[in-house]
Write a protein that holds these residues in place. Structure first.
Motif, short mmCIF file in Angstrom:
data_model
loop_
_atom_site.label_atom_id
_atom_site.label_comp_id
_atom_site.label_asym_id
_atom_site.label_seq_id
_atom_site.Cartn_x
_atom_site.Cartn_y
_atom_site.Cartn_z
N GLY A 382 0.80 -1.21 0.00
CA GLY A 382 0.00 0.00 0.00
C GLY A 382 0.83 1.25 0.00
O GLY A 382 1.98 1.26 -0.46
N GLY A 395 -2.38 0.27 7.14
CA GLY A 395 -3.82 0.05 7.16
C GLY A 395 -4.45 0.21 8.52
O GLY A 395 -5.68 0.23 8.63
N TRP A 401 -3.01 3.21 3.62
CA TRP A 401 -4.00 2.42 2.89
C TRP A 401 -3.29 1.20 2.31
O TRP A 401 -2.18 1.32 1.75
CB TRP A 401 -4.61 3.22 1.74
CG TRP A 401 -5.31 4.48 2.16
CD1 TRP A 401 -6.65 4.68 2.28
CD2 TRP A 401 -4.69 5.74 2.48
NE1 TRP A 401 -6.92 5.97 2.66
CE2 TRP A 401 -5.72 6.65 2.79
CE3 TRP A 401 -3.37 6.19 2.56
CZ2 TRP A 401 -5.49 7.97 3.17
CZ3 TRP A 401 -3.12 7.50 2.93
CH2 TRP A 401 -4.16 8.38 3.23
N ILE A 403 -3.75 -3.29 0.87
CA ILE A 403 -4.44 -4.57 0.87
C ILE A 403 -3.52 -5.58 1.55
O ILE A 403 -2.29 -5.50 1.43
CB ILE A 403 -4.81 -5.03 -0.56
CG1 ILE A 403 -3.60 -5.12 -1.47
CG2 ILE A 403 -5.86 -4.13 -1.17
CD1 ILE A 403 -3.92 -5.75 -2.82
N ALA A 415 -8.88 -5.36 2.26
CA ALA A 415 -8.47 -3.96 2.18
C ALA A 415 -8.48 -3.37 3.57
O ALA A 415 -9.39 -3.63 4.37
CB ALA A 415 -9.42 -3.19 1.25
N HIS A 417 -7.73 0.20 6.10
CA HIS A 417 -7.47 1.63 6.28
C HIS A 417 -8.09 2.06 7.61
O HIS A 417 -9.22 1.67 7.94
CB HIS A 417 -8.07 2.46 5.14
CG HIS A 417 -8.04 3.94 5.40
ND1 HIS A 417 -6.87 4.64 5.54
CD2 HIS A 417 -9.05 4.85 5.57
CE1 HIS A 417 -7.14 5.91 5.77
NE2 HIS A 417 -8.46 6.06 5.79
N TYR A 455 -9.34 -3.68 -5.75
CA TYR A 455 -9.99 -2.75 -4.82
C TYR A 455 -9.52 -1.34 -5.12
O TYR A 455 -8.41 -1.13 -5.60
CB TYR A 455 -9.66 -3.09 -3.36
CG TYR A 455 -10.54 -2.36 -2.37
CD1 TYR A 455 -11.81 -2.82 -2.09
CD2 TYR A 455 -10.10 -1.20 -1.74
CE1 TYR A 455 -12.63 -2.13 -1.20
CE2 TYR A 455 -10.90 -0.51 -0.86
CZ TYR A 455 -12.17 -0.98 -0.60
OH TYR A 455 -12.99 -0.30 0.27
N SER A 501 -15.98 -1.59 -5.19
CA SER A 501 -14.63 -1.06 -5.10
C SER A 501 -14.55 0.13 -4.15
O SER A 501 -13.49 0.65 -3.89
CB SER A 501 -14.13 -0.63 -6.49
OG SER A 501 -14.89 0.45 -6.94
#
Length: 509
Positions: A382, A395, A401, A403, A415, A417, A455, A501
């Motif tokens: 990320g 994350g 951010w 995955i 995913a 965050h 994503y 998404s």
């Protein structure tokens, strides 16, 4: 020592050196003479071969054309002989009829005479002498099979040694830079049927105009038959690419074209080993989990370590060590060490098995890819702001951010965050493509092979972004210097709103 003796020794030394140079030059001249003789002999042999080829073609053509004349002669003679035979038969029949008519004139009996005259008349009416043509069916002319080699003779008389080809002209408007490929197109200033092939040379540079000094050596692509060539699979780790082309005939290469410079802009970074976790072995764009790397560091009793239960990753530390061979990571070609954009920040520690890129994204659209080893148990890919703490994980903050892929009991991809997780119902790809549109506030992950969307985060980025990676047990290879693929650009045009998404993980940070 006597100064005169020293001076004489220097003279002797200089003479000896000069004699050595002259001996070497004499050897070089003798070698050059031999090469001239050998090359001249080879040139004469090639000349004989070329002329023998011409003689062979001329003999073959002469035989073919003579055969055509002989066939035409046979056809005409046969036609005339056929006509001659018909005339001979008609003449014989006519003479016989003439003799019969003369005999009939002597008949005295009127009845017999009338009968004979009637028969002769009927035979004359049917006689072939009155039906055949008395004009030859073919002429005796053979002028339609004459030749005139005046033009060919002038061409042969103009035969000379091969001229040096002129320099090609690169068509800058037809050149294309896309998908880490460069297509180069060129043309000759005038038609030259003696061109055998072309040579394309290219080199990377960070200067807009070609320079003589401080440039990398040219790389060469030889024996190109067309007037266009595509360089593929390039890593764009410099700002520009210089290109030039030369034409070659069978004997000699011509001058190079004027070099052109094409822009090869791409996001290039290495992994920052100065701030990576001690349990990570970092080499340029490769990072590998190293369970022995952190043995010397003190236990950190931070907030991250105060959870009620022990982290399952720590429980499996010994298991991961047994899965790994402990051998060195694959060999990597070192690059020039660049100063970290993070400055002298602390190393990641505790459970933040993190390494960041050493260059930040501050604007524009960029793309890079990540490939995990097959036995990699857990990793994240990320971006993050520079303020990611040494205990923080990708994350789990509002400024990062990613995955995350977990390959323990079962393979999952999610995913992450701001400490929120969204599990994704998709297959984990072999390679992950990361597309970052800083100005558009978009971070998208793709299957790098199929360009299938994994994503998309949508937010407003307010600070420079650093590529970030977390890994536990295994290794990651990062590919940089990549342009945004055309397929991704096409997908982006239709991805302003994609179901599945976007979600609660998106925010403004």
């Amino acid at each position: 020592m006597d100064p005169h003796r020293e001076a004489l020794q220097r003279i002797v030394s200089n003479l000896a050196n000069k004699n050595g140079e002259i001996h070497n030059f004499i050897d070089m001249l003798n070698h050059t003479i031999k090469n001239v003789q050998v090359n001249s002999s080879n040139a004469i042999s090639e000349l004989d071969e070329e002329f023998d080829g011409l003689y062979s073609i001329l003999d073959e053509m002469k035989g073919s054309m003579a055969s055509t004349i002989q066939q035409e002669e046979a056809r005409k003679v046969q036609a005339l002989q056929d006509q001659l035979s018909q005339c001979s038969n008609a003449l014989e029949s006519s003479e016989e009829l003439l003799e019969l008519a003369a005999q009939s004139l002597d008949i005295k009996d009127p009845v017999e005479f009338l009968k004979a005259a009637r028969q002769i008349k009927e035979r004359v009416t049917m006689a072939s002498a009155f039906r055949i043509s008395l004009k030859p069916t073919v002429s005796d002319s053979m002028t339609h099979l004459m030749v005139d080699f005046a033009l060919e003779r002038r061409i042969l008389q103009a035969v000379n040694f091969l001229p040096v080809p002129k320099a090609p002209e690169i068509d800058l408007a037809a050149c294309l830079v896309a998908d880490n490929c460069i297509t180069v197109s060129w043309r000759m200033p005038e038609d030259d049927g003696r061109i055998d092939h072309f040579v394309l040379e290219y080199r990377k540079t960070n200067f807009g105009l070609p320079r003589v000094k401080d440039e990398q050596p040219w790389e060469l692509i030889d024996y190109i038959k067309a007037t266009e060539y595509t360089l593929s699979g390039l890593k764009f780790d410099t700002k520009y690419m210089n290109l030039r082309v030369q034409a070659c005939n069978k004997a000699v290469a011509g001058e190079y074209s004027d070099p052109v410079t094409l822009e090869t802009k791409a996001f290039v970074f290495s992994l920052d080993s100065t701030s990576s976790h001690l349990n990570l072995k970092v080499e340029d764009t490769y990072v590998e989990w190293d369970p022995t790397g952190g043995k010397g560091q003190e236990k950190v009793k931070g907030k991250e370590n105060k959870s009620g239960g022990q982290n399952p990753l720590l429980k499996s530390n010994r298991r991961c060590s047994s899965l790994r061979s402990g051998g060195p990571s694959p060999k990597r070609t070192p690059v020039n060490t660049r100063s970290s954009v993070r400055g002298s920040r602390d190393r990641f520690t505790g459970e933040s098995y993190t390494v960041l890129g050493d260059s930040a994204v501050e604007s524009g659209q960029h793309y890079w890819e990540v490939r995990a080893q097959k036995d990699c148990k857990s990793y994240s890919v990320g971006v993050t702001y520079r303020n990611l703490g040494k205990f923080d994980q990708l994350g789990k903050t509002n400024s990062s951010w990613c995955i995350h892929i977990n390959n323990w009991l079962q393979t999952t991809i999610s995913a992450k965050h701001n400490n929120k997780t969204k599990t994704l119902d998709i297959t984990v790809p072999d390679r992950i493509g990361v597309y970052c549109d800083f100005d558009g506030g978009q971070l998208t992950f793709y299957n790098a092979n199929s360009k299938e969307l994994l994503y998309t985060f949508r937010t407003k980025f307010t600070q420079p972004l650093l590529p970030g990676f977390m890994i536990w047990c295994g290794g990651l290879t990062v590919s940089t210097g990549l342009q945004v693929p055309s397929a991704v650009k096409t997908l982006q045009k239709g991805e302003n709103v994609l179901s599945g998404s976007t979600g609660s993980l998106n925010n403004t940070a």
